[in-house]
Scaffold this motif. Structure first.
Motif, mmCIF file in Angstrom:
data_model
loop_
_atom_site.group_PDB
_atom_site.id
_atom_site.type_symbol
_atom_site.label_atom_id
_atom_site.label_comp_id
_atom_site.label_asym_id
_atom_site.label_seq_id
_atom_site.Cartn_x
_atom_site.Cartn_y
_atom_site.Cartn_z
ATOM 1 N N THR A 163 0.986 -1.264 -0.047
ATOM 2 C CA THR A 163 0.028 -0.115 0.094
ATOM 3 C C THR A 163 0.812 1.305 -0.137
ATOM 4 N N SER B 174 0.224 5.495 0.734
ATOM 5 C CA SER B 174 -0.883 6.329 0.951
ATOM 6 C C SER B 174 -0.303 7.317 2.059
ATOM 7 N N TYR C 154 -2.719 6.225 10.638
ATOM 8 C CA TYR C 154 -3.953 6.055 10.061
ATOM 9 C C TYR C 154 -3.909 6.967 8.710
ATOM 10 N N ASP C 155 -4.901 6.696 7.691
ATOM 11 C CA ASP C 155 -4.573 7.260 6.563
ATOM 12 C C ASP C 155 -5.585 8.196 6.673
ATOM 13 N N ASN D 104 -6.898 10.296 4.345
ATOM 14 C CA ASN D 104 -7.881 10.351 3.145
ATOM 15 C C ASN D 104 -8.635 9.048 3.358
ATOM 16 N N SER D 105 -8.637 8.261 4.243
ATOM 17 C CA SER D 105 -9.634 7.009 4.349
ATOM 18 C C SER D 105 -10.764 7.512 5.044
ATOM 19 N N ASN E 221 -12.961 5.717 6.984
ATOM 20 C CA ASN E 221 -13.124 5.504 8.407
ATOM 21 C C ASN E 221 -11.874 5.726 9.331
ATOM 22 N N ARG E 222 -10.777 6.245 8.721
ATOM 23 C CA ARG E 222 -9.510 6.493 9.598
ATOM 24 C C ARG E 222 -9.170 5.382 10.671
ATOM 25 N N GLN E 223 -9.189 4.472 10.194
ATOM 26 C CA GLN E 223 -8.817 3.244 11.057
ATOM 27 C C GLN E 223 -7.302 3.089 11.406
#
Length: 116
Positions: free
Chosen positions: A37, A39, A60-61, A63-64, A66-68
């Motif tokens: 990945t 990111s 955490y990403d 831009n995601s 759910n920001r998991q």
């Protein structure tokens, strides 16, 4: 190899191929899927084991949706020492099977002069 017969050459090639296959199976573990990945990440925590042999960051990403949070193992202590909490980085990282992620590349996101 001037007086080697064709069958001896083929046997040598087959043995070499078998050795390469064996090394691939032992070192690459083909039964485990490798996930890579790239990111943006924000590092929220820096941690290490009590014996200092293993270090990792939690990130955490941004831009995601759910920001998991996820764990990325940092093998090089020099890299771990340079990573800052609450800073955004561009990162490429990978994992095999269910293992934790490992960094492949890490770059401060605003550093346009970084070597790649």
């Amino acid at each position: 190899m001037g007086n080697w017969t064709r069958s001896k050459r083929m046997l040598l090639i087959a043995a070499g191929g078998g050795l390469l296959l064996f090394l691939y199976v032992v070192y690459e573990q083909p039964g485990q899927m490798r996930t890579s990945t790239a990111s943006m990440i924000i590092v929220t925590e820096k941690q290490h084991s009590s014996d200092y042999r293993t270090s990792w960051v939690m990130a955490y990403d941004p831009n995601s949706p759910n920001r998991q949070m996820f764990k990325i193992v940092v093998k090089d202590p020099i890299i771990w020492n340079l990573i800052e909490k609450d800073r955004e980085y561009f990162a490429s990282y990978f994992k095999k099977g269910n293992e934790d992620y490992h960094f492949h590349q890490l770059q401060y996101s605003k550093d346009n002069d970084a070597l790649r």
